[in-house]
Scaffold this motif. Structure first.
Motif: not given
Length: 287
Positions: A154, A213-214, A217, A225, A228, A273, A277
């Motif tokens: 991320h 959001q959770r 995600w 991911w 992203e 995020k 995750r």
């Protein structure tokens, strides 16, 4: 207030040794602390049992410290160096190419191959962690690599490249004699701007995550991911005006107006995020 905190972080950064400017230790700890808040009771108990069973002295034994273990391990295990990133090129984004064609994993996963990227290694260690038949020592390694690689995935400059070693060839001017390269800026400066320490940052970011959001995600996988993160690198991290490649011109680039604030907001979202995750992967493995 954010602007003041950001400037203060730059001053602190100059005084730090290079080894401390690591989504270095603070960023990885933030991800782990956010994740802890989303663990099921069964997963939390399994995580604590693994932490308690680990005699390794490369890092402290708490969850936040263990999340940075893979960076410490890499110093004497250079064969793991490629595992921390996926150099998806800005001008021709091809994740498979950046990941060496997604080679088959060795058995155990800690055996390699050396030429693999963060996506492939994360998936391999996730499978081992979820398999109760995995040898205890190997499962502990898998746990520590998963803790780390979800965070790495991320960090936008761990998923993008402009023929500049993921921004390591791009010097930035921070005012006066202060300079840092673009990759290190995203590893540490943007995180340090979010708060005084990992626990404080994690608490603040966790409080802003909504149930919607959770849920959103938790969809996708390591490949999606990674892309992203690549999109964040392209839309935000690489908007400093740097040319492709590693130039012989070492003149630092001044940050564009508003860049610091945009970078800080993007980094905060990526940390949120990653925390959600990481919890997802740990819950899957232990539940």
């Amino acid at each position: 207030m954010l602007r003041f905190a950001f400037r203060a972080s730059l001053i602190a950064l100059v005084a730090m040794p290079a080894s401390a400017m690591a989504w270095g230790r603070t960023g990885h700890a933030v991800v782990a602390e956010i994740a802890r808040g989303y663990l099921t009771p069964k997963a939390a108990a399994a995580v604590d049992a693994l932490l308690a069973s680990d005699p390794d002295v490369l890092t402290e034994s708490d969850l936040g410290s263990r999340a940075a273990w893979a960076d410490a391990y890499r110093r004497d295990h250079r064969e793991t160096s490629e595992w921390h990133f996926a150099d998806v090129e800005l001008d021709h984004p091809d994740l498979a190419e950046a990941c060496f064609g997604f080679p088959a994993s060795g058995t155990p996963a800690s055996a390699g191959p050396a030429k693999d990227c963060v996506v492939g290694r994360l998936e391999a260690f996730e499978r081992e962690l979820a398999d109760p038949r995995t040898d205890a020592a190997e499962r502990l390694l898998a746990f520590k690599f998963v803790l780390h690689f979800v965070g790495d995935l991320h960090q936008p400059l761990h998923a993008a490249d402009n023929q500049d070693k993921g921004g390591n060839c791009v010097p930035l001017a921070l005012g006066g004699p202060r300079t840092v390269n673009l990759h290190s800026y995203w590893d540490g400066v943007v995180v340090d701007a979010l708060g005084p320490d990992a626990k404080t940052i994690a608490a603040s970011l966790s409080a802003r995550i909504t149930p919607a959001q959770r849920k959103a995600w938790e969809k996708g996988d390591a490949k999606s991911w990674a892309m992203e993160s690549f999109a964040v690198a392209k839309s935000t991290a690489y908007t400093v005006g740097s040319a492709p490649g590693c130039s012989n011109d070492k003149t630092p680039i001044a940050l564009p107006e508003g860049y610091a604030e945009r970078a800080s907001a993007a980094a905060a979202l990526q940390l949120q995020k990653a925390g959600v995750r990481l919890a997802l992967e740990l819950n899957r493995a232990f539940d």
